[in-house]
Motif scaffolding. Structure first.
Motif, PDB file in Angstrom:
ATOM      1  N   ASP A  35       0.821  -1.208   0.000  1.00 49.95           N
ATOM      2  CA  ASP A  35       0.000   0.000   0.000  1.00 49.95           C
ATOM      3  C   ASP A  35       0.859   1.264   0.000  1.00 49.95           C
ATOM      4  O   ASP A  35       2.031   1.254  -0.388  1.00 49.95           O
ATOM      5  CB  ASP A  35      -0.962  -0.037   1.190  1.00 49.95           C
ATOM      6  CG  ASP A  35      -0.237  -0.162   2.530  1.00 49.95           C
ATOM      7  OD1 ASP A  35       0.960   0.170   2.618  1.00 49.95           O
ATOM      8  OD2 ASP A  35      -0.881  -0.581   3.523  1.00 49.95           O
ATOM      9  N   CYS A  54      -1.375   5.641  -8.125  1.00 49.76           N
ATOM     10  CA  CYS A  54      -0.674   4.897  -7.073  1.00 49.76           C
ATOM     11  C   CYS A  54       0.228   5.780  -6.218  1.00 49.76           C
ATOM     12  O   CYS A  54       0.642   5.365  -5.132  1.00 49.76           O
ATOM     13  CB  CYS A  54       0.147   3.764  -7.686  1.00 49.76           C
ATOM     14  SG  CYS A  54      -0.881   2.413  -8.312  1.00 49.76           S
ATOM     15  N   CYS A  78       1.208   0.426  -4.423  1.00 52.98           N
ATOM     16  CA  CYS A  78       0.211   1.396  -4.871  1.00 52.98           C
ATOM     17  C   CYS A  78      -0.548   1.962  -3.683  1.00 52.98           C
ATOM     18  O   CYS A  78      -1.093   1.211  -2.859  1.00 52.98           O
ATOM     19  CB  CYS A  78      -0.768   0.717  -5.827  1.00 52.98           C
ATOM     20  SG  CYS A  78      -1.854   1.867  -6.710  1.00 52.98           S
ATOM     21  N   ALA A  81      -3.940   0.623  -1.582  1.00 50.15           N
ATOM     22  CA  ALA A  81      -4.164  -0.811  -1.793  1.00 50.15           C
ATOM     23  C   ALA A  81      -4.596  -1.499  -0.498  1.00 50.15           C
ATOM     24  O   ALA A  81      -4.137  -1.154   0.591  1.00 50.15           O
ATOM     25  CB  ALA A  81      -2.900  -1.464  -2.333  1.00 50.15           C
ATOM     26  N   ASP A  82      -5.470  -2.484  -0.644  1.00 53.48           N
ATOM     27  CA  ASP A  82      -5.793  -3.383   0.463  1.00 53.48           C
ATOM     28  C   ASP A  82      -5.540  -4.803   0.002  1.00 53.48           C
ATOM     29  O   ASP A  82      -5.091  -5.037  -1.134  1.00 53.48           O
ATOM     30  CB  ASP A  82      -7.212  -3.173   0.976  1.00 53.48           C
ATOM     31  CG  ASP A  82      -8.286  -3.432  -0.074  1.00 53.48           C
ATOM     32  OD1 ASP A  82      -8.050  -4.234  -1.008  1.00 53.48           O
ATOM     33  OD2 ASP A  82      -9.379  -2.847   0.040  1.00 53.48           O
ATOM     34  N   ASP A  85      -6.661  -6.087  -3.428  1.00 56.43           N
ATOM     35  CA  ASP A  85      -5.982  -5.641  -4.641  1.00 56.43           C
ATOM     36  C   ASP A  85      -4.811  -6.535  -5.017  1.00 56.43           C
ATOM     37  O   ASP A  85      -4.184  -6.330  -6.055  1.00 56.43           O
ATOM     38  CB  ASP A  85      -5.521  -4.189  -4.480  1.00 56.43           C
ATOM     39  CG  ASP A  85      -6.691  -3.246  -4.273  1.00 56.43           C
ATOM     40  OD1 ASP A  85      -7.681  -3.375  -5.019  1.00 56.43           O
ATOM     41  OD2 ASP A  85      -6.643  -2.402  -3.347  1.00 56.43           O
ATOM     42  N   GLN A  90      -6.701  -2.956  -8.807  1.00 55.16           N
ATOM     43  CA  GLN A  90      -7.115  -1.854  -7.943  1.00 55.16           C
ATOM     44  C   GLN A  90      -7.781  -0.737  -8.733  1.00 55.16           C
ATOM     45  O   GLN A  90      -8.736  -0.103  -8.265  1.00 55.16           O
ATOM     46  CB  GLN A  90      -5.899  -1.311  -7.195  1.00 55.16           C
ATOM     47  CG  GLN A  90      -6.194  -0.220  -6.179  1.00 55.16           C
ATOM     48  CD  GLN A  90      -4.958   0.164  -5.386  1.00 55.16           C
ATOM     49  OE1 GLN A  90      -3.925  -0.497  -5.463  1.00 55.16           O
ATOM     50  NE2 GLN A  90      -5.041   1.247  -4.644  1.00 55.16           N
ATOM     51  N   TYR A  91      -7.248  -0.482  -9.934  1.00 55.37           N
ATOM     52  CA  TYR A  91      -7.782   0.545 -10.829  1.00 55.37           C
ATOM     53  C   TYR A  91      -7.865  -0.039 -12.237  1.00 55.37           C
ATOM     54  O   TYR A  91      -7.161  -1.016 -12.545  1.00 55.37           O
ATOM     55  CB  TYR A  91      -6.855   1.773 -10.859  1.00 55.37           C
ATOM     56  CG  TYR A  91      -6.668   2.453  -9.531  1.00 55.37           C
ATOM     57  CD1 TYR A  91      -7.692   3.175  -8.935  1.00 55.37           C
ATOM     58  CD2 TYR A  91      -5.431   2.394  -8.862  1.00 55.37           C
ATOM     59  CE1 TYR A  91      -7.505   3.812  -7.718  1.00 55.37           C
ATOM     60  CE2 TYR A  91      -5.238   3.028  -7.646  1.00 55.37           C
ATOM     61  CZ  TYR A  91      -6.271   3.739  -7.080  1.00 55.37           C
ATOM     62  OH  TYR A  91      -6.090   4.361  -5.873  1.00 55.37           O
ATOM     63  N   GLN A  97      -1.852  -7.154  -7.912  1.00 56.18           N
ATOM     64  CA  GLN A  97      -0.450  -7.110  -7.508  1.00 56.18           C
ATOM     65  C   GLN A  97       0.211  -8.482  -7.562  1.00 56.18           C
ATOM     66  O   GLN A  97       1.404  -8.596  -7.881  1.00 56.18           O
ATOM     67  CB  GLN A  97      -0.319  -6.501  -6.110  1.00 56.18           C
ATOM     68  CG  GLN A  97      -0.649  -5.011  -6.072  1.00 56.18           C
ATOM     69  CD  GLN A  97      -0.148  -4.335  -4.818  1.00 56.18           C
ATOM     70  OE1 GLN A  97       0.722  -4.824  -4.107  1.00 56.18           O
ATOM     71  NE2 GLN A  97      -0.706  -3.157  -4.526  1.00 56.18           N
TER      72      GLN A  97
END
Length: 282
Positions: A35, A54, A78, A81-82, A85, A90-91, A97
């Motif tokens: 993250d 990010c 990024c 992030a959790d 992701d 994430q996007y 990842q």
């Protein structure tokens, strides 16, 4: 003579088992996940190769590690992030990842879990609002939210951490994998209202929330068979209430980082140092 040969064979086998595997003809293949604490969001200079959302910095601890060790870095950290992701993008246009981790990856680092269910950031924001409402007195955040933040970490964040750490291990079964805890944000007592707009009585409360998160990370690491890098003890005295040059975390007001309550360049360098100390291949 036969007994000596057998003993030497056993000794050689033991040395092979305990010695770290050498990189085969090149630098260590290193993947950085995580993250905004991994990405060093808000720290200059920005990583212009990263997706703009990010907010990744080339001064983040993965880049510091790669520069110090010569490792071949793949950085997919990024901001925001959790654990979800790791498994889904994430996007739009940003791959999960975990896609960056392969069977020949040799080292993986990450800081993750603080954004799950919004608990960590929500606790800071809500306690800041509550602290402002009482001009820094009492414990309005604890009074309002009680154990809710810690309960969510225990029941939701912890199992999610176990899941993704096991997934990383499955993708890179021979890699050294480390997850870093989050450095201390507040001092043990007192605080620094309004630089950090947390009421005096809520300082130990928020530290308790952070301790619960770091404990969940450590327990998940143990279950998944990965290395936990403790940042709590080493970061004591370097919280957001300390002066420039001492603090590793930037405060809400009068800080140097536009992304508040995040590590500065000094904090990222210290996270790198702790990770390198924990990992044999670096």
């Amino acid at each position: 003579m036969r007994r000596l040969a057998a003993c030497l064979s056993v000794l050689f086998a033991a040395l092979v088992l305990i010695a770290p595997p050498a990189a085969a003809g090149g630098p260590v293949r290193y993947v950085a996940l995580g993250d905004s604490y991994s990405a060093a969001s808000g720290v200059l200079p920005p990583d212009l190769t990263a997706p703009p959302q990010c907010l990744r910095s080339t001064a983040n601890y993965p880049h510091v590690i790669a520069a110090a060790t010569g490792a071949q870095l793949t950085d997919v950290t990024c901001g925001g992030a959790d654990t979800g992701d790791y498994l889904t993008g994430q996007y739009p246009g940003v791959a999960p990842q975990l896609d960056a981790v392969t069977a020949d990856t040799q080292v993986v680092t990450m800081t993750i879990g603080g954004n799950d269910s919004g608990v960590f950031i929500d606790s800071i924001i809500r306690c800041g609002i509550a602290g402002a409402s009482t001009l820094g007195t009492g414990s309005p955040c604890k009074d309002q939210y009680g154990s809710s933040f810690q309960d969510t970490i225990t029941t939701t964040t912890y199992p999610a951490l176990v899941q993704v750490l096991k997934a990383v291990r499955a993708k890179a079964p021979r890699a050294e994998i480390a997850i870093l805890g989050y450095p201390s944000i507040l001092p043990a007592s007192g605080g620094c209202f309004a630089q950090m707009p947390v009421a005096t009585g809520d300082v130990p409360y928020l530290r308790g929330v952070q301790a619960t998160l770091n404990d969940a990370i450590e327990r998940a690491a143990k279950v998944a068979g990965v290395t936990y890098v403790d940042m709590t003890r080493v970061s004591e005295g370097h919280d957001a209430c300390q002066p420039i040059g001492v603090r590793w975390i930037e405060p809400v007001l009068l800080g140097t980082n536009p992304v508040v309550v995040h590590p500065n360049a000094l904090g990222e360098a210290q996270m790198a140092a702790q990770a390198m100390q924990a990992l044999r291949r670096l």
